[in-house]
Scaffold this active site. Structure first.
Site, PDB file in Angstrom:
ATOM      1  N   HIS A  87     -17.675  24.082  53.985  1.00  0.00           N
ATOM      2  CA  HIS A  87     -17.903  25.327  52.657  1.00  0.00           C
ATOM      3  C   HIS A  87     -18.025  26.332  53.313  1.00  0.00           C
ATOM      4  O   HIS A  87     -18.499  26.557  54.533  1.00  0.00           O
ATOM      5  CB  HIS A  87     -19.092  25.190  51.798  1.00  0.00           C
ATOM      6  CG  HIS A  87     -19.116  26.287  50.453  1.00  0.00           C
ATOM      7  ND1 HIS A  87     -18.263  26.568  49.934  1.00  0.00           N
ATOM      8  CD2 HIS A  87     -19.265  27.588  50.906  1.00  0.00           C
ATOM      9  CE1 HIS A  87     -17.882  27.705  49.030  1.00  0.00           C
ATOM     10  NE2 HIS A  87     -19.043  27.857  49.374  1.00  0.00           N
ATOM     11  N   SER A  88     -16.689  27.263  53.312  1.00  0.00           N
ATOM     12  CA  SER A  88     -16.213  28.787  53.947  1.00  0.00           C
ATOM     13  C   SER A  88     -16.456  28.198  55.009  1.00  0.00           C
ATOM     14  O   SER A  88     -15.841  28.145  55.943  1.00  0.00           O
ATOM     15  CB  SER A  88     -17.665  29.135  53.596  1.00  0.00           C
ATOM     16  OG  SER A  88     -17.545  30.622  53.526  1.00  0.00           O
ATOM     17  N   MET A  89     -17.246  29.080  55.683  1.00  0.00           N
ATOM     18  CA  MET A  89     -17.487  28.774  57.453  1.00  0.00           C
ATOM     19  C   MET A  89     -17.183  27.184  57.957  1.00  0.00           C
ATOM     20  O   MET A  89     -16.873  26.910  59.305  1.00  0.00           O
ATOM     21  CB  MET A  89     -18.646  29.361  58.163  1.00  0.00           C
ATOM     22  CG  MET A  89     -18.920  29.143  59.645  1.00  0.00           C
ATOM     23  SD  MET A  89     -20.726  29.428  60.677  1.00  0.00           S
ATOM     24  CE  MET A  89     -21.656  27.659  60.355  1.00  0.00           C
ATOM     25  N   SER A 114     -13.744  23.880  51.145  1.00  0.00           N
ATOM     26  CA  SER A 114     -14.167  24.806  50.213  1.00  0.00           C
ATOM     27  C   SER A 114     -14.661  26.101  50.320  1.00  0.00           C
ATOM     28  O   SER A 114     -15.158  26.577  51.808  1.00  0.00           O
ATOM     29  CB  SER A 114     -15.258  24.540  49.053  1.00  0.00           C
ATOM     30  OG  SER A 114     -15.999  24.412  48.455  1.00  0.00           O
TER      31      SER A 114
END
Length: 245
Positions: A87-89, A114
């Site tokens: 997720h993200s990073m 994500s």
């Protein structure tokens, strides 16, 4: 200290899902997944150094190095098929880990990216260079569950160093040319995410020769917290495992 936290070991599981947290996140973000995901999947959440039970350890400051360390730590756990969820990073790190695993001859069966801008379209935001209030303001904007806690001075002193390190790590990241992924990739995004648009998310498809899908959920950057059941249903459907308990 080991790299992975597994809330429920499942010796019978046919597959392992490795989950990589967002900037400022920890393995605890994925703790509830084991209760809801299929019994056929064993969830391993990555614990980055410098936080939670690894608080005393030195930060990793380079995304490519962090991906190499995670991929190396996965080696003893590759006796079963693995999938990656970031997720993200963590989405960018999952991509880089997948590249390494593929290069080493053991590619994941699927990558889930994500809430992240694609590695080759990062933008030029510099949250890491802001003062503490500026970093907290960005976390509030993104809707992170950690943002409220950072109003407490004592907790802020503890948490801010690794939050800032993570923002710097991902903001300094540069996508390097190399072999394209051959594995299927699914991008998941919230329809009101202030960090990544659906158009940006769709560009993840440019990075793999495998099957690509874009899934949009209602919600902000952290849509996957209130939409956990829907996200896990999507993961299980994609991995073709029976529904959770």
């Amino acid at each position: 200290m080991t790299w992975f936290r597994c809330a429920e070991t499942r010796p019978w599981a046919s597959m392992r899902l490795f989950c990589l947290p967002h900037a400022g996140g920890s393995a605890g973000f994925y703790r509830s997944w084991a209760k809801e995901i299929s019994p056929a999947v064993e969830v391993h959440a990555v614990q980055y150094p410098g936080r939670a039970d690894r608080l005393a350890e030195a930060f990793v400051t380079d995304a490519h190095q962090l991906a190499r360390l995670v991929a190396g730590a996965m080696a003893p756990l590759l006796d079963r098929p693995v999938a990656l969820f970031g997720h993200s990073m963590g989405a960018v790190l999952a991509y880089e880990v997948a590249r390494l695993l593929q290069e080493r001859g053991g590619p994941p069966v699927h990558v889930f990216a994500s809430g992240g801008r694609p590695p080759h379209d990062r933008g030029d935001d510099r949250v890491a260079d802001r003062d503490d209030d500026g970093v907290v303001a960005e976390m509030v904007r993104l809707g992170g569950t950690d943002a409220d806690a950072l109003q407490e001075p004592e907790l802020r002193e503890l948490v801010m160093p690794y939050v800032r390190n993570d923002f710097r790590l991902i903001e300094d990241y540069v996508h390097r040319p190399g072999p394209r992924l051959t594995v299927p990739l699914t991008t998941l995004v919230g329809d009101a995410d202030p960090h990544v648009t659906e158009a940006q998310a769709a560009r993840w498809g440019e990075l793999t020769d495998g099957r690509f899908a874009l899934r949009v959920f209602g919600g902000d950057h952290f849509y996957l917290v209130p939409r956990q059941s829907q996200v896990l249903a999507e993961v299980m459907r994609t991995l073709e495992v029976p529904a959770g308990p």
